[in-house]
Motif scaffolding. Sequence first.
Motif, short mmCIF file in Angstrom:
data_model
loop_
_atom_site.label_atom_id
_atom_site.label_comp_id
_atom_site.label_asym_id
_atom_site.label_seq_id
_atom_site.Cartn_x
_atom_site.Cartn_y
_atom_site.Cartn_z
N GLU A 126 -30.66 0.89 7.01
CA GLU A 126 -30.90 -0.04 5.91
C GLU A 126 -30.14 0.38 4.65
N THR A 127 -29.86 1.68 4.51
CA THR A 127 -29.14 2.15 3.33
C THR A 127 -27.66 1.74 3.36
N ASP A 128 -27.20 1.24 4.51
CA ASP A 128 -25.82 0.75 4.60
C ASP A 128 -25.66 -0.64 4.00
N SER A 129 -26.78 -1.26 3.63
CA SER A 129 -26.72 -2.58 3.00
C SER A 129 -26.01 -2.45 1.66
N ALA A 130 -24.86 -3.09 1.53
CA ALA A 130 -24.05 -2.96 0.32
C ALA A 130 -22.90 -3.94 0.38
N GLU A 131 -22.09 -3.95 -0.68
CA GLU A 131 -20.87 -4.74 -0.70
C GLU A 131 -19.69 -3.83 -0.40
N TYR A 132 -18.90 -4.20 0.61
CA TYR A 132 -17.76 -3.39 1.03
C TYR A 132 -16.45 -4.08 0.65
N LYS A 133 -15.50 -3.28 0.16
CA LYS A 133 -14.22 -3.82 -0.30
C LYS A 133 -13.06 -3.05 0.33
N PHE A 134 -11.97 -3.77 0.53
CA PHE A 134 -10.75 -3.17 1.09
C PHE A 134 -9.74 -3.00 -0.03
N ARG A 135 -9.01 -1.89 -0.03
CA ARG A 135 -7.99 -1.62 -1.04
C ARG A 135 -6.73 -1.09 -0.37
N PHE A 136 -5.59 -1.52 -0.86
CA PHE A 136 -4.33 -0.97 -0.36
C PHE A 136 -3.43 -0.57 -1.53
N ILE A 137 -2.65 0.45 -1.29
CA ILE A 137 -1.78 1.03 -2.31
C ILE A 137 -0.35 1.05 -1.77
N THR A 138 0.60 0.58 -2.56
CA THR A 138 2.00 0.52 -2.14
C THR A 138 2.82 1.58 -2.87
N ASN A 139 4.11 1.58 -2.60
CA ASN A 139 5.02 2.52 -3.22
C ASN A 139 5.37 2.14 -4.66
N HIS A 140 4.94 0.98 -5.11
CA HIS A 140 5.19 0.56 -6.48
C HIS A 140 4.12 1.14 -7.39
N ARG A 141 4.49 1.59 -8.57
CA ARG A 141 3.54 2.30 -9.44
C ARG A 141 2.36 1.42 -9.86
N ARG A 142 2.56 0.09 -9.90
CA ARG A 142 1.47 -0.82 -10.23
C ARG A 142 1.04 -1.64 -9.02
N GLY A 143 1.53 -1.28 -7.87
CA GLY A 143 1.24 -2.06 -6.67
C GLY A 143 0.00 -1.62 -5.94
N LYS A 144 -1.15 -1.78 -6.58
CA LYS A 144 -2.44 -1.44 -5.99
C LYS A 144 -3.32 -2.68 -6.08
N PHE A 145 -4.06 -2.94 -5.01
CA PHE A 145 -4.86 -4.17 -5.02
C PHE A 145 -6.15 -3.97 -4.23
N THR A 146 -7.25 -4.50 -4.80
CA THR A 146 -8.56 -4.46 -4.16
C THR A 146 -9.05 -5.87 -3.92
N GLY A 147 -9.54 -6.13 -2.72
CA GLY A 147 -10.11 -7.43 -2.40
C GLY A 147 -11.50 -7.55 -2.99
N SER A 148 -11.59 -8.22 -4.13
CA SER A 148 -12.87 -8.35 -4.83
C SER A 148 -13.11 -9.80 -5.23
N PRO A 149 -14.31 -10.33 -4.98
CA PRO A 149 -15.48 -9.68 -4.38
C PRO A 149 -15.26 -9.35 -2.91
N GLY A 150 -16.08 -8.44 -2.39
CA GLY A 150 -15.91 -8.00 -1.02
C GLY A 150 -16.84 -8.69 -0.05
N VAL A 151 -17.33 -7.94 0.93
CA VAL A 151 -18.21 -8.47 1.96
C VAL A 151 -19.60 -7.83 1.79
N LYS A 152 -20.61 -8.67 1.69
CA LYS A 152 -21.97 -8.19 1.53
C LYS A 152 -22.61 -8.01 2.91
N LEU A 153 -23.00 -6.78 3.20
CA LEU A 153 -23.63 -6.45 4.48
C LEU A 153 -25.13 -6.24 4.26
N SER A 154 -25.94 -6.91 5.07
CA SER A 154 -27.39 -6.73 5.04
C SER A 154 -27.83 -6.16 6.38
N VAL A 155 -28.52 -5.05 6.34
CA VAL A 155 -29.00 -4.39 7.56
C VAL A 155 -30.53 -4.44 7.56
#
Length: 203
Positions: A126-155
């Motif tokens: 039940e403690t795994d119930s939370a919002e999960y997000k994916f993030r990727f980082i590229t070779n560009h100094r400002r090329g970072k991105f997070t998928g927000s809002p994420g996925v809400k998991l209910s256990v």
Amino acid sequence: MKNHQIIPGQTSKTFFYQWDPAASVSCGLTGQKHRSPSVKVNDHWEVNYPETEICALKGSTVEISCSYRYPTRIENHETRVEHTFWFREEHNDVLLDLKNDWKYSSRVRYEGSEKNCTLIISNLTETDSAEYKFRFITNHRRGKFTGSPGVKLSVSDPQLQIHVRKSISHPDNLKWIELTCQTSCQLSDPPSYIWFKNGEKCS
């Protein structure tokens, strides 16, 4: 207005600025308090989750999937993804990779091909119930991105109930009752069920 700060010298209806994937931009009228909702101009930076809300049972395994995209070139340099990870919360502005979180490290794995990402968590609690997000980082100094809002998991526990749907009169005067086993959790993958009659497993 950029990141809640007024941009000096910008008074026209149209605004041109150097692209910044982390910046949020809004506009307003001079002398007025109201302003538009903030937007992120991601220039094809995107994380897409097919499901944004997932329900799963305690002790089971869940798969959370996504796809992502990014510009092939930035400032005449080819874009390469150097690091990808999933996280659930920030700690003092630090994003903790689930693989490095002691509560998850032995229960999570990442799968997926290029521009596809899947988070698999086993032995859910039940403690795994939370919002999960994916993030990727590229070779560009400002090329970072997070998928927000994420996925809400209910256990949760299954909380099974039997629903009597209808009764059927059989030609031989036998009465048949159709029963449906229902859970409070709408599962992504249909489970298999076991039925018992007078405490004995039905064959």
